[in-house]
Design a protein around this motif. Structure first.
Motif, PDB file in Angstrom:
ATOM      1  N   LEU A   1       0.824  -1.213   0.000  1.00 31.81           N
ATOM      2  CA  LEU A   1       0.000   0.000   0.000  1.00 31.81           C
ATOM      3  C   LEU A   1       0.857   1.261   0.000  1.00 31.81           C
ATOM      4  CD1 LEU A   1      -2.848  -1.039   2.457  1.00 31.81           C
ATOM      5  CD2 LEU A   1      -3.009  -0.739  -0.024  1.00 31.81           C
ATOM      6  N   ILE A   2       1.909   1.271   0.801  1.00 34.43           N
ATOM      7  CA  ILE A   2       2.798   2.435   0.854  1.00 34.43           C
ATOM      8  C   ILE A   2       3.472   2.660  -0.497  1.00 34.43           C
ATOM      9  CG2 ILE A   2       4.985   3.285   1.841  1.00 34.43           C
ATOM     10  CD1 ILE A   2       4.044   1.968   4.517  1.00 34.43           C
ATOM     11  N   ILE A   3       3.949   1.613  -1.116  1.00 34.69           N
ATOM     12  CA  ILE A   3       4.609   1.726  -2.423  1.00 34.69           C
ATOM     13  C   ILE A   3       3.616   2.166  -3.493  1.00 34.69           C
ATOM     14  CG2 ILE A   3       5.745   0.383  -4.247  1.00 34.69           C
ATOM     15  CD1 ILE A   3       7.098  -1.218  -1.916  1.00 34.69           C
ATOM     16  N   ALA A   4       2.397   1.637  -3.453  1.00 32.75           N
ATOM     17  CA  ALA A   4       1.367   2.033  -4.420  1.00 32.75           C
ATOM     18  C   ALA A   4       1.030   3.516  -4.259  1.00 32.75           C
ATOM     19  CB  ALA A   4       0.120   1.177  -4.248  1.00 32.75           C
ATOM     20  N   TYR A   5       0.890   3.968  -3.020  1.00 30.79           N
ATOM     21  CA  TYR A   5       0.592   5.382  -2.769  1.00 30.79           C
ATOM     22  C   TYR A   5       1.736   6.283  -3.248  1.00 30.79           C
ATOM     23  CZ  TYR A   5      -0.463   9.723  -0.372  1.00 30.79           C
ATOM     24  OH  TYR A   5      -0.706  11.042  -0.108  1.00 30.79           O
ATOM     25  N   ALA A   6       2.955   5.886  -2.970  1.00 32.11           N
ATOM     26  CA  ALA A   6       4.122   6.665  -3.416  1.00 32.11           C
ATOM     27  C   ALA A   6       4.168   6.728  -4.940  1.00 32.11           C
ATOM     28  CB  ALA A   6       5.406   6.057  -2.866  1.00 32.11           C
ATOM     29  N   GLY A   7       3.864   5.616  -5.598  1.00 25.08           N
ATOM     30  CA  GLY A   7       3.829   5.601  -7.062  1.00 25.08           C
ATOM     31  C   GLY A   7       2.752   6.515  -7.606  1.00 25.08           C
ATOM     32  N   TRP A   8       1.581   6.509  -6.968  1.00 23.36           N
ATOM     33  CA  TRP A   8       0.483   7.372  -7.399  1.00 23.36           C
ATOM     34  C   TRP A   8       0.863   8.844  -7.226  1.00 23.36           C
ATOM     35  CZ3 TRP A   8      -2.801  10.880  -4.971  1.00 23.36           C
ATOM     36  CH2 TRP A   8      -3.925  11.277  -5.714  1.00 23.36           C
TER      37      TRP A   8
ATOM     38  N   LEU B   1       3.866  10.109  -7.215  1.00 25.25           N
ATOM     39  CA  LEU B   1       4.893  10.408  -8.210  1.00 25.25           C
ATOM     40  C   LEU B   1       4.258  10.654  -9.584  1.00 25.25           C
ATOM     41  CD1 LEU B   1       7.972  10.657  -8.337  1.00 25.25           C
ATOM     42  CD2 LEU B   1       8.062   8.251  -8.988  1.00 25.25           C
ATOM     43  N   LEU B   2       3.295   9.846  -9.944  1.00 21.75           N
ATOM     44  CA  LEU B   2       2.579  10.027 -11.206  1.00 21.75           C
ATOM     45  C   LEU B   2       1.872  11.377 -11.232  1.00 21.75           C
ATOM     46  CD1 LEU B   2       1.576   8.780 -13.894  1.00 21.75           C
ATOM     47  CD2 LEU B   2      -0.368   7.885 -12.601  1.00 21.75           C
ATOM     48  N   GLN B   3       1.209  11.738 -10.136  1.00 17.52           N
ATOM     49  CA  GLN B   3       0.523  13.030 -10.052  1.00 17.52           C
ATOM     50  C   GLN B   3       1.520  14.185 -10.165  1.00 17.52           C
ATOM     51  OE1 GLN B   3      -2.823  13.339 -10.164  1.00 17.52           O
ATOM     52  NE2 GLN B   3      -2.685  11.126 -10.387  1.00 17.52           N
ATOM     53  N   TYR B   4       2.660  14.047  -9.548  1.00 18.59           N
ATOM     54  CA  TYR B   4       3.700  15.076  -9.607  1.00 18.59           C
ATOM     55  C   TYR B   4       4.113  15.333 -11.054  1.00 18.59           C
ATOM     56  CZ  TYR B   4       8.366  17.122  -9.244  1.00 18.59           C
ATOM     57  OH  TYR B   4       9.461  17.922  -9.420  1.00 18.59           O
ATOM     58  N   PHE B   5       4.367  14.253 -11.811  1.00 17.29           N
ATOM     59  CA  PHE B   5       4.788  14.419 -13.200  1.00 17.29           C
ATOM     60  C   PHE B   5       3.658  14.942 -14.079  1.00 17.29           C
ATOM     61  CE2 PHE B   5       8.282  11.508 -11.947  1.00 17.29           C
ATOM     62  CZ  PHE B   5       9.323  12.379 -12.274  1.00 17.29           C
ATOM     63  N   LYS B   6       2.420  14.591 -13.779  1.00 18.36           N
ATOM     64  CA  LYS B   6       1.276  15.142 -14.519  1.00 18.36           C
ATOM     65  C   LYS B   6       1.198  16.646 -14.317  1.00 18.36           C
ATOM     66  CE  LYS B   6      -2.212  11.524 -14.877  1.00 18.36           C
ATOM     67  NZ  LYS B   6      -3.544  11.121 -14.398  1.00 18.36           N
ATOM     68  N   ARG B   7       1.364  17.080 -13.062  1.00 12.74           N
ATOM     69  CA  ARG B   7       1.304  18.517 -12.773  1.00 12.74           C
ATOM     70  C   ARG B   7       2.447  19.252 -13.460  1.00 12.74           C
ATOM     71  NH1 ARG B   7      -0.267  16.584  -7.504  1.00 12.74           N
ATOM     72  NH2 ARG B   7       1.872  16.768  -6.769  1.00 12.74           N
ATOM     73  N   LYS B   8       3.653  18.676 -13.391  1.00 15.64           N
ATOM     74  CA  LYS B   8       4.814  19.313 -14.027  1.00 15.64           C
ATOM     75  C   LYS B   8       4.634  19.430 -15.535  1.00 15.64           C
ATOM     76  CE  LYS B   8       8.228  20.182 -11.161  1.00 15.64           C
ATOM     77  NZ  LYS B   8       8.719  21.516 -10.955  1.00 15.64           N
TER      78      LYS B   8
END
Length: 146
Positions: free
Chosen positions: A26-33, A35-42
């Motif tokens: 769960l922690i790894i999945a949340y961190a991945g999500w 990270l994905l949101q961060y790159f979408k915003r950038k």
């Protein structure tokens, strides 16, 4: 009796091992999500330093996404206030044929605003690299009325 205690201990250990593995997944999945949101915003907007922002701001719509009371305490000269909390409803006030320069205190909410505007079909979105806290250009403050 001893073997029964050993079995219970193994079962307890196995249960905690499974719980630990599930938590890590769960922690790894949340961190991945995140990270994905961060790159979408950038990807939604281009970052501009103060000098580039100043050079081209006359041809752009400058939007301060901070709340009204913070905006009134000081903002970039020529900016309009559309708080992030109202942006979805007020995006019709923006023109799609002109660049949109977004800023706030730092830049996190500016990138969120850019992502929201991009989803609504806006292009040419830019974010002030260091936000208002790093701005060294002209500012305007509302005068307090007593």
């Amino acid at each position: 009796m001893l073997s029964e205690i050993h079995e219970r201990g193994s079962l307890f250990l196995n249960t905690w091992t499974i719980v630990t593995i599930v938590l890590w997944v769960l922690i790894i999945a949340y961190a991945g999500w995140e990270l994905l949101q961060y790159f979408k915003r950038k990807k939604a907007a281009t970052s501009l330093d103060n000098e580039t922002f100043k050079e081209d701001m006359r041809r752009a719509q400058i939007v301060d996404v901070r709340e009204k009371d913070v905006f009134n305490s000081g903002h970039i000269l020529g900016a309009r206030n559309i708080p992030y909390s109202q942006l979805k409803q007020r995006s019709g006030e923006l023109r799609n044929d002109q660049p949109i320069y977004l800023y706030e205190k730092k830049r996190t909410m500016s990138y969120r605003a850019a992502l929201l505007l991009k989803k609504q079909g806006f292009a040419n979105l830019y974010v002030l690299e260091d936000g208002y806290s790093g701005w060294d250009g002209k500012i305007k403050r509302k005068k307090h009325v007593n």
